[in-house]
Write a protein that holds these residues in place. Structure first.
Motif: not given
Length: 101
Positions: A15-16, A23, A55, A58-59
């Motif tokens: 994952h990014p 975050q 957020e 979404s990653l």
């Protein structure tokens, strides 16, 4: 000669990386265990945990939300507090499938 090391599948490396400090703090805390909105605000200084969770989702991070009742340190009771949980795969599921001969 090229040697290839067998490295176990690392879920989080696919994952990014989190883009902001909030975050990153929230993700690190979720890796320890579930965190409520109240705890994220008090312990991590994140005033809008739901936005940070969205957020992270979404990653690609699989975070689930359940609703709980909770009481703040000052005694104020809340009936619908979000409890966030990072769903990491089990160790057996995180390893690559074995090659059968």
């Amino acid at each position: 000669m090229v040697c290839q090391l067998l490295i176990p599948f690392d879920f989080l490396s696919h994952h990014p990386s989190p883009a902001t400090a909030q975050q990153a703090r929230l993700l690190a805390r979720l890796m320890v265990g579930p965190v409520s909105t109240i705890a994220a605000r008090q312990e991590l200084g994140i005033m809008s945990p739901s936005a940070r969770v969205n957020e992270l989702r979404s990653l690609g991070y699989p975070i689930t939300t359940t609703r709980i009742s909770a009481t703040e340190e000052n005694g104020r009771h809340h009936r619908q507090v979000a409890l966030y949980l990072l769903e990491l795969p089990t160790e057996a599921a995180s390893l690559p499938p074995s090659v059968e001969a």
